[in-house]
Write a protein that holds these residues in place. Structure first.
Motif, PDB file in Angstrom:
ATOM      1  N   ARG A   1      -6.916  10.955  30.772  1.00 48.33           N
ATOM      2  CA  ARG A   1      -7.784  11.881  31.498  1.00 48.33           C
ATOM      3  C   ARG A   1      -8.089  11.366  32.905  1.00 48.33           C
ATOM      4  O   ARG A   1      -9.206  11.420  33.401  1.00 48.33           O
ATOM      5  CB  ARG A   1      -9.076  12.145  30.710  1.00 48.33           C
ATOM      6  N   LYS A   2      -7.033  10.841  33.498  1.00 46.25           N
ATOM      7  CA  LYS A   2      -7.109  10.392  34.890  1.00 46.25           C
ATOM      8  C   LYS A   2      -5.808  10.802  35.568  1.00 46.25           C
ATOM      9  O   LYS A   2      -4.783  10.914  34.908  1.00 46.25           O
ATOM     10  CB  LYS A   2      -7.189   8.849  34.943  1.00 46.25           C
ATOM     11  N   PRO A   3      -5.829  10.992  36.870  1.00 46.99           N
ATOM     12  CA  PRO A   3      -4.551  11.262  37.539  1.00 46.99           C
ATOM     13  C   PRO A   3      -3.672  10.017  37.516  1.00 46.99           C
ATOM     14  O   PRO A   3      -4.168   8.902  37.332  1.00 46.99           O
ATOM     15  CB  PRO A   3      -4.965  11.626  38.962  1.00 46.99           C
ATOM     16  N   ILE A   4      -2.382  10.217  37.702  1.00 50.61           N
ATOM     17  CA  ILE A   4      -1.479   9.064  37.749  1.00 50.61           C
ATOM     18  C   ILE A   4      -1.911   8.160  38.892  1.00 50.61           C
ATOM     19  O   ILE A   4      -2.283   8.634  39.962  1.00 50.61           O
ATOM     20  CB  ILE A   4      -0.018   9.537  37.922  1.00 50.61           C
TER      21      ILE A   4
ATOM     22  N   GLY B   1      -9.688   4.626  31.890  1.00 51.89           N
ATOM     23  CA  GLY B   1      -9.600   5.982  31.355  1.00 51.89           C
ATOM     24  C   GLY B   1     -10.335   6.117  30.030  1.00 51.89           C
ATOM     25  O   GLY B   1     -11.011   5.194  29.563  1.00 51.89           O
TER      26      GLY B   1
ATOM     27  N   TRP C   1      -4.612  21.368  36.249  1.00 55.47           N
ATOM     28  CA  TRP C   1      -5.802  20.561  35.995  1.00 55.47           C
ATOM     29  C   TRP C   1      -6.913  20.910  36.966  1.00 55.47           C
ATOM     30  O   TRP C   1      -8.080  21.084  36.589  1.00 55.47           O
ATOM     31  CB  TRP C   1      -5.409  19.080  36.127  1.00 55.47           C
ATOM     32  N   TYR C   2      -6.558  21.047  38.239  1.00 53.14           N
ATOM     33  CA  TYR C   2      -7.589  21.303  39.232  1.00 53.14           C
ATOM     34  C   TYR C   2      -8.030  22.755  39.253  1.00 53.14           C
ATOM     35  O   TYR C   2      -8.959  23.116  39.955  1.00 53.14           O
ATOM     36  CB  TYR C   2      -7.132  20.813  40.611  1.00 53.14           C
TER      37      TYR C   2
ATOM     38  N   TYR D   1     -10.693  21.725  36.456  1.00 55.01           N
ATOM     39  CA  TYR D   1     -11.689  20.695  36.747  1.00 55.01           C
ATOM     40  C   TYR D   1     -11.840  20.472  38.235  1.00 55.01           C
ATOM     41  O   TYR D   1     -10.884  20.586  38.996  1.00 55.01           O
ATOM     42  CB  TYR D   1     -11.296  19.353  36.113  1.00 55.01           C
TER      43      TYR D   1
ATOM     44  N   HIS E   1     -14.434  17.807  41.068  1.00 58.24           N
ATOM     45  CA  HIS E   1     -15.156  16.538  41.143  1.00 58.24           C
ATOM     46  C   HIS E   1     -16.580  16.803  41.606  1.00 58.24           C
ATOM     47  O   HIS E   1     -16.816  17.701  42.393  1.00 58.24           O
ATOM     48  CB  HIS E   1     -14.512  15.606  42.169  1.00 58.24           C
TER      49      HIS E   1
ATOM     50  N   GLY F   1     -17.364  11.531  42.347  1.00 58.23           N
ATOM     51  CA  GLY F   1     -15.970  11.502  41.912  1.00 58.23           C
ATOM     52  C   GLY F   1     -15.829  11.761  40.427  1.00 58.23           C
ATOM     53  O   GLY F   1     -14.775  11.535  39.858  1.00 58.23           O
TER      54      GLY F   1
ATOM     55  N   LEU G   1     -15.640  13.925  36.906  1.00 61.81           N
ATOM     56  CA  LEU G   1     -14.966  15.152  36.556  1.00 61.81           C
ATOM     57  C   LEU G   1     -15.984  16.234  36.198  1.00 61.81           C
ATOM     58  O   LEU G   1     -16.903  15.991  35.417  1.00 61.81           O
ATOM     59  CB  LEU G   1     -14.101  14.846  35.344  1.00 61.81           C
TER      60      LEU G   1
END
Lengths: 670, 406
Positions: A299-302, A365, A559-560, A563, A565, A569, A571
């Motif tokens: 549940r985090k971006p790469i 994460g 995703w965006y 979700y 921010h 920062g 979610l």
């Protein structure tokens, strides 16, 4: 490029269906219907992807059984040839076909399955650039694979190893037809991969959704693009080499015959100029899969997307400069040995960056250990071993001790299985609900993972030790007194555990499918709360993929849309998934019609090959198929004039965005 | 998905399993690292070349091992520390969205680059050090063929080999040997792990490899480039002997073969000329007079891949070697520590016998009865030794003759 051509393919709402113009071509196109016909004539990238996957899994069983036979043979030492399960002759065919099957008929097509299925979905396209060519690729691959394996029934498989070094591959030293099957079969499979590579690369370059710049492409798409570019440059090399080999064998050419002025090392160079990029062709798609799975379940971006992209590209480039590390013992001289030694060392850098970035993605994460995530972590842990053992033989002097021993066998199985297959299994579990509309059982999946992981390590871990203790590769047996007994037995036991692990996967498919049939569960478009565009559409996706091509503004666009921010920062959900996903409404979408001709054309090629081996009349028949297929293909109307009547009824006032067209396959080109 | 109940596995039981597992692992590693009883191990160098390789590879293995442990523990740490807990509420307990850290990534690109630069320097040094030929190096020609090795010594440097031997390479201990490796048919690879890495024998090319044994002894090897049906049965040995013994061995090899005397030996000699001399050479037998056109101790050096090597091991001093058939079988019964045969300048059967060296009649007899049953061959393709269909009398007569060839 015909792809971008704008053509008004929809009828005006006021226009009556009866006044449809006569089709341009002479042959009508098949109707999309149901049943096996729809599969044989399909040009839908999703169906083709599924077929790639199914065939690859079938060959996984074939190659797996071959591997098990090898392990049974080597489980114990022997004191005379007649104690052996397989004669040396059969054994040589077995390890050759194990490698050829696993590389060309399992891992590459499984990666092709994901690429075919997902690429258009991830970039927001309705199909690949050339749908009929895509079908041709698949059929060529299938027929090439069947042709190769038919050698078992027609005088024995190829017996020179997958590397097929000359002059051991010549008629004098390999008089059976096995090597001919190898050369011709791989030429056919190579044509399939080459067509597919060009098709997919063009698709990625030209057909991305509006707003999806290169640096907003999903990692999987990126890695597949790099892979296709590698294929485009690597496959011609091996195809040329195989043609030369074929000419040597069938027509007495002397390209690789030292006594007639040919050069045995020439083959080695040609083979490995293809063969090393091939390693990256195998692992990069798996890296791409892991780069999708890890962020989703962390549940985090790469972490460090640009680094991940550029390290993938760097691997793709540097992969061309390291081929001779397969030849450190072949006498290429100390200067070239040193040069290739350094190049090989430094390719470890981008690979290491990838490992560390995956770890950094997970760091901090909220990790969910679903089965795909387990396989992805398995890849990170196992590929590290393969990568490090790779560094130990980038130091050329050490490699002269290790090369052609079981140390290498251990190393590349950690790369190809620990790196490739683990990633592909992560992908199978990850995208299964997208493709089939139901999840594979998590309970069975975890058993699948752990048994496979243990079996894999027990099989290939001991091989490092065996190799360092001097056990050579490709020996049909070994004697008592070399200290090889114990670890070989461990490896053989491990291989059966591994086989059980793979079997659990098939059981899982069966169990889960049955469960779904009895108690259907709607997984919805987005069962994993994932990130990229393919999760925005229903599972399984409708034939037309997207109701409306999304406009992309972010990496991880989907995703965006769900979700955002907050100031810290953190979610914050900004929209419900149900409100973001598409409903699968086909109104106004025009799709390419199915076609008979790809399979007809592909069917001809193995017959030409049989003709070259056995009787030229077969080749005449095969050539007739090819010509008929090409002619029918060219003469076919661009689409079925009746097609618009079937799927969605009259589509009045189709909105602008829905007229996106994939049929744009220019008739003479496609 | 994990349910809460599954987490309550008692800790002390887990620890016991952990201890057992670790103990087992340590035991396995000890077994794994032992070199005794492993004649082909790469981890026990016995010469300067192989030691150079070991000195380079050892530290790299340690570096790789450290990185391995760091990464794997990193994985374990991250996996245990950042797992989603059952108390986490989706949408609330979400991680901080970190997109990357440019400086950190530059650092972990540079660190491995620097480590590898260091390794590269030592690698280059070693690569070139392994090519340094000493002045007194003894040149020996090595010729790979399906599925045995031939060794040729040219002491007077006239281009004609003075000694042609097979399967067991005899060298003086403590002196560098400069091998020129080539092949008569397909690609093979010459490898004596205790003495150096491998080097391919490629038809049409000559490759150099340096080996040196610090101490007298027998060092085993295996062909390591796949070379056809009997690849696994293509072995070789290096027998390093003290300089004086090497001189004695050389004098014996230069001498003409022992003449057959007894009736059995003479009968065997006739069979040899009629059947074996087609491919095998015993110096002094005029193969052309016997009606064979092509064989001889010196096949054309440009012998090509389209011609299967129709020659077979030179048997002039067969019994001065300790193995036959690609070093697959012992020529002497029970030669365990490699002391048989005794090396001297004029060895006799009696001398060998008194030293406890008796011919391995069991293997020799079954070999002559049916070679392809002991080692896979392609005799139809003229590759490897065919079954000659010898009668039992012929087999024993042949053995009577062959075993005098000291």
């Amino acid at each position: 490029m015909a792809v971008t051509e704008e053509r008004p393919l929809e009828l005006e709402a006021s226009e009556a269906p009866e006044v449809v113009e006569e089709p341009m071509g002479v042959f009508t196109r098949p109707r999309g219907g149901r049943g096996w016909r729809s599969w044989v004539t399909t040009v839908d990238h999703k169906k083709i992807g599924v077929m790639y996957g199914a065939v690859a899994l079938f060959f996984l069983v074939v190659g797996g059984v071959e591997g098990l036979l090898i392990r049974v043979q080597l489980a114990t030492p022997s004191s005379s040839p007649d104690e052996l399960l397989m004669s040396a002759e059969t054994y040589n065919q077995m390890f050759t076909m194990h490698a050829v099957t696993m590389i060309f008929l399992v891992v590459m097509p499984l990666a092709a399955a994901f690429a075919n299925y997902l690429l258009p979905l991830q970039i927001g396209a309705r199909d690949v650039a050339f749908p009929r060519l895509n079908a041709l690729s698949f059929w060529l691959f299938l027929f090439g694979g069947l042709f190769l394996n038919s050698s078992w029934l027609l005088g024995g498989g190829p017996d020179g190893g997958w590397f097929m070094y000359a002059p051991n591959s010549s008629v004098v030293f390999s008089p059976s037809h096995g090597v001919d099957f190898f050369a011709l079969g791989l030429i056919i499979a190579g044509v399939a991969s080459l067509i597919s590579a060009i098709n997919l690369a063009i698709t990625v370059i030209n057909m991305r959704a509006p707003g999806m710049t290169l640096m907003k492409m999903p990692m999987f798409t990126w890695m597949v693009l790099v892979t296709q570019l590698l294929l485009i440059f690597a496959l011609p090399v091996i195809t040329v080499a195989l043609f030369l080999l074929m000419f040597d064998r069938l027509f007495g050419a002397n390209f690789f015959n030292p006594s007639a002025g040919g050069d045995a090392l020439l083959w080695e160079h040609l083979f490995w100029i293809f063969g090393h990029p091939e390693v990256y062709i195998i692992v990069l798609p798996a890296f791409g899969i892991v780069s999708e799975v890890v962020p989703t379940f962390s549940r985090k971006p790469i972490f460090g997307y640009p680094f991940m992209v550029f390290s993938g590209i760097a691997i793709g480039f540097m992969g061309w400069g390291v081929w001779a590390h397969h030849m450190f013992a072949s006498g290429i001289g100390p200067v070239s040995v040193a040069a290739f030694s350094f190049a090989t060392m430094f390719i470890a850098v981008p690979t290491g960056v990838k490992i560390l970035n995956w770890l950094a993605t997970m760091y901090g994460g909220r990790l969910r250990f679903t089965t795909p995530m387990l396989f992805a972590i398995g890849l990170v842990a196992m590929f590290t071993i393969g990568g490090l053992s790779g560094v130990t033989h980038s130091i050329a002097p050490a490699d002269t001790q290790q090369t052609d021993t079981y140390y290498i066998v251990g190393h590349f199985h950690y790369v190809l299985f620990g790196g490739g297959v683990m990633g592909l299994f992560a992908g199978l579990y990850f995208w299964w609900p997208k493709v089939f509309g139901y999840k594979l059982s998590e309970a069975w999946g975890k058993w699948n993972f752990w048994v496979m992981l243990i079996g894999f390590n027990l099989t290939f871990g001991p091989m490092h030790i065996l190799g360092l203790q001097g056990m050579s590769r490709r020996i049909a047996t070994y004697s008592e007194g070399y200290g090889f007994n114990f670890w070989n037995m461990v490896a053989t036991i491990g291989s059966f555990i591994l086989a059980v692990g793979v079997l659990l996967f098939f059981i899982n498919i069966w169990v889960s499918a049955l469960r779904q049939r009895r108690h259907p569960v709607d997984v919805g478009p987005d069962p994993w709360d994932a990130r990229s565009l393919e999760w925005m559409i229903p599972s399984p996706p409708p034939e037309h993929n997207f109701d409306e091509i999304p406009t992309v503004t972010e990496l991880d666009e989907f995703w965006y849309r769900k979700y955002g921010h907050d100031e810290q920062g953190r979610l914050v959900r900004i929209a419900k998934t149900e409100d973001v996903v598409q409903k699968g409404d086909r109104a106004g979408v025009h799709l390419p019609s199915p076609s008979y001709w790809p399979i007809v054309l592909a069917f001809g090629l193995p017959w030409i090959a049989y003709g070259l081996i056995f009787n030229l009349w077969f080749a005449v028949f095969g050539a007739a198929c090819v010509i008929a297929g090409a002619f029918g293909w060219a003469m076919e109307p661009p689409d079925d004039p009746e097609a618009h009547r079937h799927p969605a009824g009259p589509e009045a006032d189709a909105p602008e965005g829905k007229s996106a067209d994939v049929e744009g396959e220019g008739a003479p080109v496609g | 998905m994990t349910r809460q109940g599954e987490m309550s596995y008692p800790r002390h039981k887990r620890n016991r399993w952990l201890a057992l597992g670790l103990g087992g692992l340590v035991l396995l590693l000890i077994t794994a690292c032992s070199n005794s009883g492993r004649p082909l191990t790469t981890l026990d160098p016995q010469g300067p070349e192989s030691t150079k390789i070991q000195d380079l590879a050892g530290p790299v293995f340690i570096v790789a091992g450290v990185i391995f442990i760091c990464v794997e523990f990193g994985v374990l740490f991250i996996v245990s520390r950042f797992r989603r807990r059952n108390t986490d509420v989706d949408g609330v307990d979400e991680p901080e969205q970190v997109h990357g850290n440019f400086r950190l990534e530059i650092v972990w690109t540079l660190i491995p680059t620097l480590i590898l630069c260091g390794i590269a320097v030592f690698t280059a040094q070693t690569i070139f050090a392994l090519e340094e030929v000493q002045e007194d190096a003894l040149p020996v020609e090595v010729i790979g063929q399906q599925w045995w090795w031939e060794f040729r010594y040219d002491f007077d440097d006239d281009g004609e080999p003075d000694i042609i031997s097979a399967n067991q390479l005899v060298i003086p201990a403590g002196r560098q040997i400069d091998l020129s490796i080539r092949s008569n048919d397909v690609i093979h690879s010459f490898w004596i792990p205790a003495l150096n890495g491998k080097k391919d024998a490629v038809p049409g090319r000559t490759h150099s490899l340096l080996i040196q044994a610090n101490e007298p002894g027998v060092y085993e090897g295996q062909c390591t480039e796949f070379c056809g049906i009997s690849h696994g049965y293509m072995q070789m040995q290096v027998r390093a002997v003290p300089a004086a013994e090497f001189e004695a061995w050389k004098q014996n090899q230069l001498a003409p073969p022992v003449e057959p005397t007894s009736s059995a030996e003479l009968a065997g000699y006739e069979i040899f000329k009629a059947q074996c001399a087609r491919c095998h050479q015993v110096n002094g037998i005029d193969t052309e007079a016997e009606g064979y056109s092509n064989t001889g101790p010196t096949p054309d050096p440009d012998y090509g891949a389209d011609q299967v090597a129709n020659n077979a091991p030179n048997l002039t001093h067969l019994m001065s070697r300790s193995t036959f058939a690609g070093s697959m079988f012992d020529l002497y019964a029970d030669t365990g520590d490699g002391v048989c045969p005794v090396v001297s300048d004029s060895p006799t059967a009696e001398e060998q016998h008194s030293a406890g060296c008796t011919p391995n009649l069991v293997d020799l007899e079954s070999w002559l009865r049916d070679p392809p049953a002991m080692k896979p061959m392609a005799p139809d393709g003229n590759r490897g030794m065919p079954n000659l269909g010898l009668s039992e009398e012929q087999v024993s007569a042949l053995i009577a003759y062959l075993t005098i060839l000291e």
